[in-house]
Design a protein around this motif. Structure first.
Motif: not given
Length: 351
Positions: A271-280, A334-335, A117-118
């Motif tokens: 931005x959406x790549x960042x948001x998606x990395x917190x969804x899991x 990815x996450x 996410x970072x």
């Protein structure tokens, strides 16, 4: 560098910067990472990561100095110089990102998610920085170049801070010291320099069982156990890199946003790549099934005809939405892959 592609297309219009620079970067990153993975057990992880961060800093500084030294002129010689610098970024990526993922694999999946996410946050921050520097000089003479110079200067400074933070601050966090000591007690030799930097000479703080190798896997066993996840990651980024950034810069036409169009597309992706990395982190919608991951990742290839027809017939709104979905799926999968993949150590998370 992806976010300043608009500048490089102005300086090197005949050399397809977004496509060529990506192709230059990848083999150096993959080749170096393969060599380092093969020699992993003999490497000093601390030195490996520091080399990567230093290469990031020196590469960005070199881009800045090259532009200043040539007064922003084009030409094949200058372009080759940029390609050499991009190759160094690939080597730095293999050292730092590969090393950090290995470092965190001694810990727990939540830390892996935080790191990934970072990396997404860095992309979003970079896009914001680029939008600000582009806007700041939009109406001034030679404003595009001035914005890029400021962008590179700030980026180099941030990367210099990263070297200091990793070398001095990170090793002294109690949770980091705990897990590195645990890894050393289980037989890992790659973390010893990190422990020394934190003032720990032996792993006795948590019980000295350095000869206990139970639960550790060989490189071959770990690779075999993760082979499907390797394929997952390969397929995720084959699709992403076939569209991002080359297609976005060269095949989406011109629209009302003008020179801002490609920059906005890159920003929306990040931005959406960042948001998606917190969804899991929402466990109910985290995808853990190996078969489910493969089906979902393969279905993502349907985006290729979607991008083709949107670029040919759609307007900029549809393209922005599609790029956002590309970033969303890239970050999420990815996450999911990194946190679900089996690890080579016995470590479990602690409070």
């Amino acid at each position: 560098m992806l976010t300043i592609g608009d500048y490089y297309y102005e300086v090197f219009p005949k050399y397809h910067p977004s496509r060529v620079l990506t192709l230059v970067y990848e083999p150096f990153a993959i080749g170096t990472m393969a060599i380092l993975a093969y020699k992993d057990e003999k490497l000093n992880t601390r030195n490996r990561n520091l080399v990567g961060y230093i290469l990031y800093f020196l590469g960005t500084l070199a881009l800045l100095l090259l532009d200043l030294g040539t007064s922003g002129k084009g030409g094949l010689e200058n372009y080759i110089g940029i390609c050499v610098i991009v190759a160094s970024f690939g080597v730095g990526d293999a050292y730092a990102q590969g090393g950090m993922v290995g470092d965190l694999s001694f810990m727990c999946p939540e830390f892996m998610q935080s790191y990934i996410a970072g990396s997404g946050a860095s992309g979003a921050l970079t896009s914001v920085l680029r939008l600000v520097t582009k806007a700041a000089f939009e109406h001034s003479s030679n404003g595009l170049r001035k914005g890029v110079i400021l962008f590179l200067a700030i980026s180099a400074f941030i990367e210099f801070l990263c070297i200091i933070l990793y070398a001095i601050v990170f090793p002294k966090f109690p949770i980091v010291k705990y897990y590195r000591s645990k890894a050393a007690s289980e037989g890992s030799k790659t973390v010893l320099a990190d422990l020394a930097a934190a003032g720990i000479t032996t792993p006795t703080e948590i019980g000295d069982d350095a000869n206990n190798q139970v639960g550790r896997l060989s490189q071959k066993e770990l690779f075999i156990k993760n082979i499907d996840y390797v394929l997952h990651l390969y397929l995720i980024y084959v699709l992403t890199l076939s569209i991002f950034p080359g297609f976005l810069y060269e095949n989406t036409g011109t629209h009302n946003l003008g020179s801002w169009y490609a920059v906005v597309l890159i920003a929306m992706y990040n931005v959406l790549d960042l948001v998606a990395r917190y969804i899991p982190l929402i466990k109910k919608i985290e995808l853990k099934s190996r078969k489910g991951l493969m089906v979902a990742i393969l279905s993502r290839f349907l985006l290729i005809p979607c991008f083709y027809f949107t670029a040919k017939y759609g307007n900029q709104g549809w393209m922005i939405m599609l790029v956002s979905f590309l970033g969303l799926t890239n970050g999420y999968f990815t996450v999911c892959v990194f946190t679900a993949a089996p690890k080579g150590t016995r470590g479990k998370c602690v409070g």
